[in-house]
Design a protein around this motif. Structure first.
Motif, PDB file in Angstrom:
ATOM      1  N   PRO A  27       0.836  -1.183  -0.063  1.00  0.00           N
ATOM      2  CA  PRO A  27       0.020   0.022  -0.052  1.00  0.00           C
ATOM      3  C   PRO A  27       1.034   1.077   0.048  1.00  0.00           C
ATOM      4  O   PRO A  27       0.395   2.316  -0.481  1.00  0.00           O
ATOM      5  CB  PRO A  27      -0.895  -0.309   1.373  1.00  0.00           C
ATOM      6  CG  PRO A  27      -0.864  -1.603   1.449  1.00  0.00           C
ATOM      7  CD  PRO A  27       0.358  -2.062   1.006  1.00  0.00           C
ATOM      8  N   TYR A  28       1.967   1.314   0.794  1.00  0.00           N
ATOM      9  CA  TYR A  28       2.887   2.471   0.864  1.00  0.00           C
ATOM     10  C   TYR A  28       3.494   2.498  -0.445  1.00  0.00           C
ATOM     11  O   TYR A  28       3.814   3.724  -0.772  1.00  0.00           O
ATOM     12  CB  TYR A  28       3.937   2.577   1.961  1.00  0.00           C
ATOM     13  CG  TYR A  28       3.049   2.229   3.167  1.00  0.00           C
ATOM     14  CD1 TYR A  28       2.654   3.601   3.921  1.00  0.00           C
ATOM     15  CD2 TYR A  28       2.744   1.135   3.867  1.00  0.00           C
ATOM     16  CE1 TYR A  28       2.028   3.446   5.217  1.00  0.00           C
ATOM     17  CE2 TYR A  28       1.685   1.086   5.066  1.00  0.00           C
ATOM     18  CZ  TYR A  28       1.897   2.259   5.635  1.00  0.00           C
ATOM     19  OH  TYR A  28       0.754   2.060   6.849  1.00  0.00           O
ATOM     20  N   LEU A  29       4.139   1.290  -1.030  1.00  0.00           N
ATOM     21  CA  LEU A  29       4.832   1.258  -2.283  1.00  0.00           C
ATOM     22  C   LEU A  29       3.747   2.112  -3.448  1.00  0.00           C
ATOM     23  O   LEU A  29       4.366   2.766  -4.259  1.00  0.00           O
ATOM     24  CB  LEU A  29       5.255   0.027  -2.748  1.00  0.00           C
ATOM     25  CG  LEU A  29       6.026  -0.100  -4.054  1.00  0.00           C
ATOM     26  CD1 LEU A  29       7.091   0.462  -4.030  1.00  0.00           C
ATOM     27  CD2 LEU A  29       6.116  -1.809  -4.304  1.00  0.00           C
ATOM     28  N   ILE A  30       2.570   1.565  -3.521  1.00  0.00           N
ATOM     29  CA  ILE A  30       1.742   2.018  -4.549  1.00  0.00           C
ATOM     30  C   ILE A  30       1.457   3.696  -4.451  1.00  0.00           C
ATOM     31  O   ILE A  30       1.553   4.553  -5.516  1.00  0.00           O
ATOM     32  CB  ILE A  30       0.383   1.425  -4.450  1.00  0.00           C
ATOM     33  CG1 ILE A  30       0.364   0.148  -4.602  1.00  0.00           C
ATOM     34  CG2 ILE A  30      -0.796   2.222  -5.255  1.00  0.00           C
ATOM     35  CD1 ILE A  30      -0.940  -0.691  -4.344  1.00  0.00           C
ATOM     36  N   ASN A  31       1.552   4.174  -3.160  1.00  0.00           N
ATOM     37  CA  ASN A  31       1.546   5.678  -3.005  1.00  0.00           C
ATOM     38  C   ASN A  31       2.646   6.124  -3.461  1.00  0.00           C
ATOM     39  O   ASN A  31       2.608   7.387  -4.195  1.00  0.00           O
ATOM     40  CB  ASN A  31       1.281   5.931  -1.762  1.00  0.00           C
ATOM     41  CG  ASN A  31      -0.452   5.604  -1.114  1.00  0.00           C
ATOM     42  OD1 ASN A  31      -1.356   5.655  -2.033  1.00  0.00           O
ATOM     43  ND2 ASN A  31      -0.505   5.300  -0.054  1.00  0.00           N
ATOM     44  N   LEU A  32       3.699   5.927  -3.124  1.00  0.00           N
ATOM     45  CA  LEU A  32       5.293   6.315  -3.494  1.00  0.00           C
ATOM     46  C   LEU A  32       5.421   6.421  -5.045  1.00  0.00           C
ATOM     47  O   LEU A  32       5.741   7.437  -5.598  1.00  0.00           O
ATOM     48  CB  LEU A  32       6.292   5.798  -2.999  1.00  0.00           C
ATOM     49  CG  LEU A  32       6.302   5.764  -1.417  1.00  0.00           C
ATOM     50  CD1 LEU A  32       7.476   4.998  -0.980  1.00  0.00           C
ATOM     51  CD2 LEU A  32       6.626   7.171  -0.997  1.00  0.00           C
ATOM     52  N   LEU A  33       4.601   5.459  -5.748  1.00  0.00           N
ATOM     53  CA  LEU A  33       5.070   5.286  -7.067  1.00  0.00           C
ATOM     54  C   LEU A  33       3.970   6.418  -8.015  1.00  0.00           C
ATOM     55  O   LEU A  33       4.328   6.846  -8.897  1.00  0.00           O
ATOM     56  CB  LEU A  33       4.884   3.870  -7.504  1.00  0.00           C
ATOM     57  CG  LEU A  33       5.636   2.836  -7.125  1.00  0.00           C
ATOM     58  CD1 LEU A  33       5.045   1.605  -7.564  1.00  0.00           C
ATOM     59  CD2 LEU A  33       6.982   3.238  -8.004  1.00  0.00           C
TER      60      LEU A  33
END
Length: 221
Positions: A27-33
């Motif tokens: 979930p955090y990776l998706i937001n950073l991307l």
């Protein structure tokens, strides 16, 4: 062509055993991307089936995961060396920080082979060394009935090792082989509690960040 039209990060899932936390940071990776205008996809592309076909005639086995690797290599080329590795590490750090006050269940969720009892010197030897250290100073109370086979008591012990290396939430439940020894229940609980409080514990780390962890061990003679 996909990369030219829309950047896609394919998270390559390693073969073999994967623990339940392998995708905890997604979930955090998706937001950073998203902040960089990059889409994230994990399993929607045809390559994640057994074969990939470009024209319904030629079928290619998916041993190499070439689509995923090529996509990630293009991202690394555009945004800098180790972009994929670094952004996943940052995402996982955000996950750990988001639950910093919630203990992990050791050894799950913390760094591989993470030591919480440094005196052991080895991850796999920790519980053995803890037992040795406890019984090196433990003395059975007077009139305690011991058997030749040992295993006279079984003390299931749980506690939390905090980020500052202290302990809390100590819980000890004891089962006795001989019911006549139950009169020593509090004596044993006090001995184990004192040992836990004053042992040289070291906070576990998850992605390099100190975290609280729940630890469990069974003491038996």
């Amino acid at each position: 062509m996909d990369f030219k039209n829309k950047e896609v990060l394919f998270n390559i899932i390693a073969e073999g055993y994967l623990d339940s936390n392998y995708n905890r940071h997604h979930p955090y990776l998706i937001n950073l991307l998203k902040e960089k205008g990059i889409n994230f996809s994990q399993s929607n592309h045809p390559e994640f089936s057994s074969f990939w076909s470009s024209d319904n005639e030629n079928r290619y086995p998916l041993v190499t995961n070439c689509y995923c690797k090529a996509s990630n290599e293009l991202l690394n080329l555009k945004y800098g060396k180790n972009f994929i590795k670094n952004i996943e590490r940052k995402a996982d750090s955000l996950y750990v920080l988001s639950r910093i006050d919630t203990p992990f269940e050791y050894p799950f969720g913390v760094d591989d082979y993470c030591l919480i009892y440094p005196k052991a010197g080895d991850f796999l030897e920790q519980k053995i060394q803890i037992q040795k250290d406890f019984f090196s100073s433990f003395v059975f109370p007077k009139n305690f009935i011991q058997s030749n086979e040992k295993r006279d008591f079984r003390a299931k012990t749980k506690f939390t090792i905090n980020r500052d290396n202290s302990t809390s939430n100590i819980s000890v439940k004891i089962e006795f082989k001989n019911s006549k020894n139950e009169q020593f229940n509090n004596f044993l609980i006090d001995q184990i509690t004192e040992f836990v409080k004053h042992a040289n514990w070291q906070a576990a780390v998850s992605n390099g960040i100190k975290v609280n962890t729940n630890f469990e061990i069974i003491f038996h003679n």
